[in-house]
Write a protein that holds these residues in place. Structure first.
Motif, PDB file in Angstrom:
ATOM      1  N   LEU A  72      53.563  26.315  -7.814  1.00 16.34           N
ATOM      2  CA  LEU A  72      54.065  27.536  -7.144  1.00 16.34           C
ATOM      3  C   LEU A  72      52.540  27.407  -6.060  1.00 16.34           C
ATOM      4  O   LEU A  72      51.529  27.499  -6.550  1.00 16.34           O
ATOM      5  CB  LEU A  72      54.182  28.847  -7.808  1.00 16.34           C
ATOM      6  CG  LEU A  72      54.392  30.314  -6.885  1.00 16.34           C
ATOM      7  CD1 LEU A  72      56.228  30.135  -6.468  1.00 16.34           C
ATOM      8  CD2 LEU A  72      54.383  31.521  -7.775  1.00 16.34           C
ATOM      9  N   GLN A  73      53.222  27.661  -4.581  1.00 14.50           N
ATOM     10  CA  GLN A  73      51.916  27.846  -3.797  1.00 14.50           C
ATOM     11  C   GLN A  73      51.988  28.555  -2.658  1.00 14.50           C
ATOM     12  O   GLN A  73      53.350  28.761  -2.122  1.00 14.50           O
ATOM     13  CB  GLN A  73      51.878  26.134  -3.102  1.00 14.50           C
ATOM     14  CG  GLN A  73      50.751  25.852  -2.151  1.00 14.50           C
ATOM     15  CD  GLN A  73      50.794  24.295  -1.552  1.00 14.50           C
ATOM     16  OE1 GLN A  73      51.427  23.722  -2.161  1.00 14.50           O
ATOM     17  NE2 GLN A  73      49.559  24.345  -0.882  1.00 14.50           N
ATOM     18  N   MET A  74      51.441  29.371  -2.134  1.00 17.58           N
ATOM     19  CA  MET A  74      51.482  30.377  -1.160  1.00 17.58           C
ATOM     20  C   MET A  74      51.217  29.712   0.202  1.00 17.58           C
ATOM     21  O   MET A  74      50.235  28.923   0.519  1.00 17.58           O
ATOM     22  CB  MET A  74      50.453  31.408  -1.283  1.00 17.58           C
ATOM     23  CG  MET A  74      50.754  32.611  -0.592  1.00 17.58           C
ATOM     24  SD  MET A  74      49.579  33.998  -1.133  1.00 17.58           S
ATOM     25  CE  MET A  74      50.040  35.302   0.170  1.00 17.58           C
ATOM     26  N   ILE A  75      52.090  30.100   1.208  1.00 17.08           N
ATOM     27  CA  ILE A  75      51.922  29.621   2.376  1.00 17.08           C
ATOM     28  C   ILE A  75      51.888  30.931   3.347  1.00 17.08           C
ATOM     29  O   ILE A  75      51.928  32.103   2.778  1.00 17.08           O
ATOM     30  CB  ILE A  75      52.978  28.755   2.966  1.00 17.08           C
ATOM     31  CG1 ILE A  75      54.312  29.660   3.075  1.00 17.08           C
ATOM     32  CG2 ILE A  75      53.000  27.707   2.202  1.00 17.08           C
ATOM     33  CD1 ILE A  75      55.447  28.895   3.553  1.00 17.08           C
ATOM     34  N   SER A  76      51.324  30.939   4.565  1.00  9.51           N
ATOM     35  CA  SER A  76      51.216  31.958   5.564  1.00  9.51           C
ATOM     36  C   SER A  76      51.820  31.834   6.786  1.00  9.51           C
ATOM     37  O   SER A  76      52.047  30.621   7.280  1.00  9.51           O
ATOM     38  CB  SER A  76      49.941  32.360   5.579  1.00  9.51           C
ATOM     39  OG  SER A  76      49.083  31.366   6.430  1.00  9.51           O
ATOM     40  N   ALA A  77      52.489  32.505   7.505  1.00  5.68           N
ATOM     41  CA  ALA A  77      53.023  32.507   8.885  1.00  5.68           C
ATOM     42  C   ALA A  77      51.838  32.966   9.802  1.00  5.68           C
ATOM     43  O   ALA A  77      51.818  34.186   9.948  1.00  5.68           O
ATOM     44  CB  ALA A  77      54.313  33.540   8.895  1.00  5.68           C
ATOM     45  N   VAL A  78      51.514  32.028  10.427  1.00  2.00           N
ATOM     46  CA  VAL A  78      50.099  32.351  11.544  1.00  2.00           C
ATOM     47  C   VAL A  78      50.719  32.970  12.598  1.00  2.00           C
ATOM     48  O   VAL A  78      49.990  33.876  13.084  1.00  2.00           O
ATOM     49  CB  VAL A  78      49.609  30.929  11.773  1.00  2.00           C
ATOM     50  CG1 VAL A  78      48.680  31.096  12.773  1.00  2.00           C
ATOM     51  CG2 VAL A  78      49.246  30.118  10.670  1.00  2.00           C
ATOM     52  N   SER A  79      51.886  32.672  13.108  1.00  2.00           N
ATOM     53  CA  SER A  79      52.350  33.349  14.490  1.00  2.00           C
ATOM     54  C   SER A  79      53.951  33.467  14.382  1.00  2.00           C
ATOM     55  O   SER A  79      54.510  33.045  13.499  1.00  2.00           O
ATOM     56  CB  SER A  79      52.030  32.535  15.430  1.00  2.00           C
ATOM     57  OG  SER A  79      52.603  31.307  15.605  1.00  2.00           O
ATOM     58  N   ASN A  80      54.549  34.360  15.375  1.00  2.00           N
ATOM     59  CA  ASN A  80      55.696  34.893  15.142  1.00  2.00           C
ATOM     60  C   ASN A  80      56.369  34.964  13.922  1.00  2.00           C
ATOM     61  O   ASN A  80      57.431  34.766  13.786  1.00  2.00           O
ATOM     62  CB  ASN A  80      56.651  33.443  15.769  1.00  2.00           C
ATOM     63  CG  ASN A  80      55.930  32.701  16.999  1.00  2.00           C
ATOM     64  OD1 ASN A  80      55.361  33.646  18.069  1.00  2.00           O
ATOM     65  ND2 ASN A  80      55.738  31.546  17.026  1.00  2.00           N
ATOM     66  N   SER A  81      55.727  35.782  13.154  1.00  2.00           N
ATOM     67  CA  SER A  81      56.415  36.243  11.907  1.00  2.00           C
ATOM     68  C   SER A  81      57.247  37.391  12.008  1.00  2.00           C
ATOM     69  O   SER A  81      58.245  37.469  11.134  1.00  2.00           O
ATOM     70  CB  SER A  81      55.194  36.929  10.895  1.00  2.00           C
ATOM     71  OG  SER A  81      54.497  37.998  11.632  1.00  2.00           O
ATOM     72  N   SER A  82      57.435  37.995  13.170  1.00  2.00           N
ATOM     73  CA  SER A  82      58.380  38.816  13.343  1.00  2.00           C
ATOM     74  C   SER A  82      59.825  38.176  13.472  1.00  2.00           C
ATOM     75  O   SER A  82      60.864  38.857  13.308  1.00  2.00           O
ATOM     76  CB  SER A  82      58.204  39.727  14.585  1.00  2.00           C
ATOM     77  OG  SER A  82      58.056  38.831  15.703  1.00  2.00           O
ATOM     78  N   LEU A  83      59.831  37.017  13.730  1.00  2.00           N
ATOM     79  CA  LEU A  83      61.176  36.182  13.639  1.00  2.00           C
ATOM     80  C   LEU A  83      61.768  36.058  12.357  1.00  2.00           C
ATOM     81  O   LEU A  83      62.892  35.720  12.253  1.00  2.00           O
ATOM     82  CB  LEU A  83      61.139  34.787  14.686  1.00  2.00           C
ATOM     83  CG  LEU A  83      60.834  35.137  15.922  1.00  2.00           C
ATOM     84  CD1 LEU A  83      60.702  33.725  16.910  1.00  2.00           C
ATOM     85  CD2 LEU A  83      62.025  35.899  16.733  1.00  2.00           C
ATOM     86  N   LEU A  84      60.815  35.670  11.369  1.00  2.00           N
ATOM     87  CA  LEU A  84      61.109  35.382  10.225  1.00  2.00           C
ATOM     88  C   LEU A  84      61.560  36.693   9.276  1.00  2.00           C
ATOM     89  O   LEU A  84      60.961  37.179   8.206  1.00  2.00           O
ATOM     90  CB  LEU A  84      59.935  34.896   9.356  1.00  2.00           C
ATOM     91  CG  LEU A  84      59.381  33.699  10.108  1.00  2.00           C
ATOM     92  CD1 LEU A  84      57.896  33.139   9.393  1.00  2.00           C
ATOM     93  CD2 LEU A  84      60.383  32.406  10.051  1.00  2.00           C
ATOM     94  N   GLN A  85      62.739  37.232   9.547  1.00  2.00           N
ATOM     95  CA  GLN A  85      63.349  38.198   9.193  1.00  2.00           C
ATOM     96  C   GLN A  85      64.476  37.717   8.240  1.00  2.00           C
ATOM     97  O   GLN A  85      65.171  36.993   8.287  1.00  2.00           O
ATOM     98  CB  GLN A  85      63.638  39.317  10.092  1.00  2.00           C
ATOM     99  CG  GLN A  85      62.820  39.970  10.920  1.00  2.00           C
ATOM    100  CD  GLN A  85      61.629  40.718  10.104  1.00  2.00           C
ATOM    101  OE1 GLN A  85      62.234  41.423   9.332  1.00  2.00           O
ATOM    102  NE2 GLN A  85      60.530  40.622  10.536  1.00  2.00           N
ATOM    103  N   PRO A  86      64.635  38.495   7.079  1.00  2.00           N
ATOM    104  CA  PRO A  86      65.760  38.010   6.081  1.00  2.00           C
ATOM    105  C   PRO A  86      67.208  37.872   6.967  1.00  2.00           C
ATOM    106  O   PRO A  86      67.501  38.711   7.624  1.00  2.00           O
ATOM    107  CB  PRO A  86      65.995  39.348   4.961  1.00  2.00           C
ATOM    108  CG  PRO A  86      64.448  39.891   5.183  1.00  2.00           C
ATOM    109  CD  PRO A  86      63.985  39.767   6.645  1.00  2.00           C
ATOM    110  N   GLY A  87      67.843  36.994   6.590  1.00  2.00           N
ATOM    111  CA  GLY A  87      69.105  36.826   6.904  1.00  2.00           C
ATOM    112  C   GLY A  87      69.343  35.372   7.847  1.00  2.00           C
ATOM    113  O   GLY A  87      70.483  34.903   8.057  1.00  2.00           O
TER     114      GLY A  87
END
Length: 528
Positions: free
Chosen positions: A3-18
């Motif tokens: 298990l490895q953690m990652i981060s959304a550096v930019s545009n995280s608002s686009l990564l919404q469920p669905g």
């Protein structure tokens, strides 16, 4: 399992469920953002770049002969190959929700046209269907089966809105389980056929389906009608002879009561089942190995990863298959975060390092995660979830071309797809460009009535020449509904009276007296 953690550096608002991910030749593409696409990426499709555990996004493009593809959330996806051993494949996209929360019943086929380090181009084609066409739905699955040298797609499950005749004001947008019918779709001829099988009594959604050759296994799922998670394991077998297809169903022992689970393929016949919920208030932290052979399936429990405390104690989790034995998991971020919709992401690798190699995946996987918005649903079963179907690896992407949503204004509130008037017939699912100046949005014009509102030029029956004239001229425009009202309320213009020239007085008539001269006066004038 690691298990490895990652981060959304930019545009995280686009990564919404669905949303969903498409995997073309090891490259991962994002599709199905929440909200309408913006100018920087009108297609709504992005190339995902994961480098050093950081996520960035790059816009993708459509070919000129492509159709319009709305940003559908929670659709059913699977790959379509010419035959079971073909290297070339396309993606089938069926159903899903539009940003207006309308459900789609359309089928789109996406294929990769070209790709280089700077630009990726897709072709998207809408497929016309006839016969028993599946109703609009979401939370369902679609798979491709191969039998006797032929291929067909199988659609099953999902949820849809209550039929119009049964809706009430209080429950206008309530959803129900779709009927447990099995649909066979022949994309070569565009024909659909539905089958009602006695073994399938209740509708299911957010279930897992795994296909191999001519057989589909359906595992778990949630039933709204009974509010239960089915422990049954269904086996659908599809025979495609020269005549009519034959579909049979049997119930097998050894099923798992789970919903919103995720399946990833780790070998030619081996799969791993992770995540999901075993009740409305309890996540399922146990993992299983699924082994498919010729005519049987085996499900055994396997060692689970070392879940972090955040994952163990969170109220909900979500995720989907990333391909080649990897799964992307997400949990809600803490309330102390500056970004309210931020989430934590983890990559779960189910294969060992020595097994993590490029390999051909011959089986079809389609799992549906739960899809309702938080606030109008239960904490677990109806939590919104991501749909990933690609591997997490690094791509050669130029960082200068990375999409940055902060560079532009949010156009999701502009309202291109509003109902502008009582006679409005603009529908995002059926709209095609009408004017030569239109590309992927309908032309609109401002009505100057009151505080002003936007209307579609096509709904106002404006010709293209008139539309261009109004856009160039500095004049006010009133829509068809307000033009008469505007005339009635308008203050009449003050009419300037015409200046009349005064008539000259008539001169008095003078009379001339004519007298005949006398003889004496005549002689005097004569001799003078």
């Amino acid at each position: 399992m690691s298990l490895q953690m990652i981060s959304a550096v930019s545009n995280s608002s686009l990564l919404q469920p669905g949303f969903s991910l498409l995997n073309f030749d090891g490259h991962v593409f994002f599709f199905g953002q929440k909200g309408w696409p913006k100018r920087s990426c009108p297609t709504g499709v992005f190339l995902l770049d994961i480098k050093q555990n950081e996520l960035k996004m790059k816009p993708a493009f459509f070919s000129k002969d492509s159709c319009y593809l709305p940003p559908l959330r929670y659709p059913a996806l699977c790959t379509l190959r010419g035959n079971a051993g073909s290297d070339e494949y396309q993606y089938i996209i069926h159903g899903g929700k539009t940003p207006n929360n309308d459900l789609s019943d359309k089928v789109y086929i996406m294929s990769l046209v070209s790709k280089n380090s700077k630009k990726t181009t897709f072709q998207c084609v809408e497929k016309d269907l006839g016969g028993d066409v599946p109703e609009a739905r979401y939370g369902h699955t679609i798979n491709v089966v191969h039998s006797r040298g032929k291929s067909m797609s199988v659609v099953f499950g999902g949820r849809s809105y209550t039929p119009l005749a049964q809706r009430t004001t209080e429950k206008w947008n309530s959803v129900v389980d779709c009927l447990p019918s099995v649909f066979l779709i022949d994309f070569e001829f565009g024909c659909c056929t539905s089958y009602i099988l006695p073994e399938l009594q209740d509708g299911l959604s957010f279930h897992v389906s795994v296909a191999r050759n001519d057989t589909i296994y359906i595992l778990g799922g949630h039933s709204l009608q009974n509010n239960t998670r089915s422990p049954s394991l269904y086996k659908l077998k599809v025979d495609l002879p020269l005549g009519s297809p034959a579909v049979t169903c049997s119930i097998l022992p050894g099923g798992i009561s789970v919903s919103s689970a995720i399946v990833t393929q780790t070998g030619d016949t081996e799969f791993v089942l992770v995540g999901g919920y075993q009740s409305d208030s309890q996540k399922r932290l146990v993992c299983n190995t699924i082994v498919l052979e010729d005519n049987k399936i085996e499900i055994v429990e396997r060692a689970s990863p070392d879940w972090t405390p955040d994952i163990k104690h969170c109220r909900m989790w979500f995720g989907c298959d990333m391909g080649k034995g990897s799964v992307l998991l997400g949990i809600p971020g803490a309330n102390k975060q500056l970004i309210s919709d931020a989430n934590y992401f983890y990559i779960l690798r189910c294969k060992g390092a020595e097994e993590d190699k490029e390999e051909e995946l011959t089986a079809q996987i389609c799992s549906q995660t739960s899809t309702e918005d938080p606030g109008d649903s239960t904490p677990f079963e109806d939590s919104e979830e991501f749909c990933f179907s690609a591997e997490a690896n690094s791509f050669d992407v130029d960082d200068t071309d990375t999409y940055n949503e902060d560079d532009e204004e949010d156009e999701s509130e502009t309202g291109y797809w509003i109902t502008c008037s009582a006679s409005c017939n603009i529908d995002i699912n059926t709209w095609v460009p009408f004017y030569s100046t239109e590309l992927n949005k309908p032309a609109m014009i401002l009505c100057s009535s009151g505080t002003g509102h936007w209307v579609h030029a096509q709904c106002m029956d404006l010709s293209e020449s008139m539309l261009l004239r109004l856009s160039e001229a500095n004049v006010k425009y009133f829509c068809n509904e307000h033009v008469d009202l505007n005339k009635g309320l308008q203050t009449p213009k003050k009419v300037v009276p015409l200046k009349k020239q005064p008539m000259k007085p008539l001169r008095k008539k003078t009379t001339m007296k004519l007298t005949m001269p006398t003889k004496k006066s005549f002689l005097r004038r004569l001799f003078e």
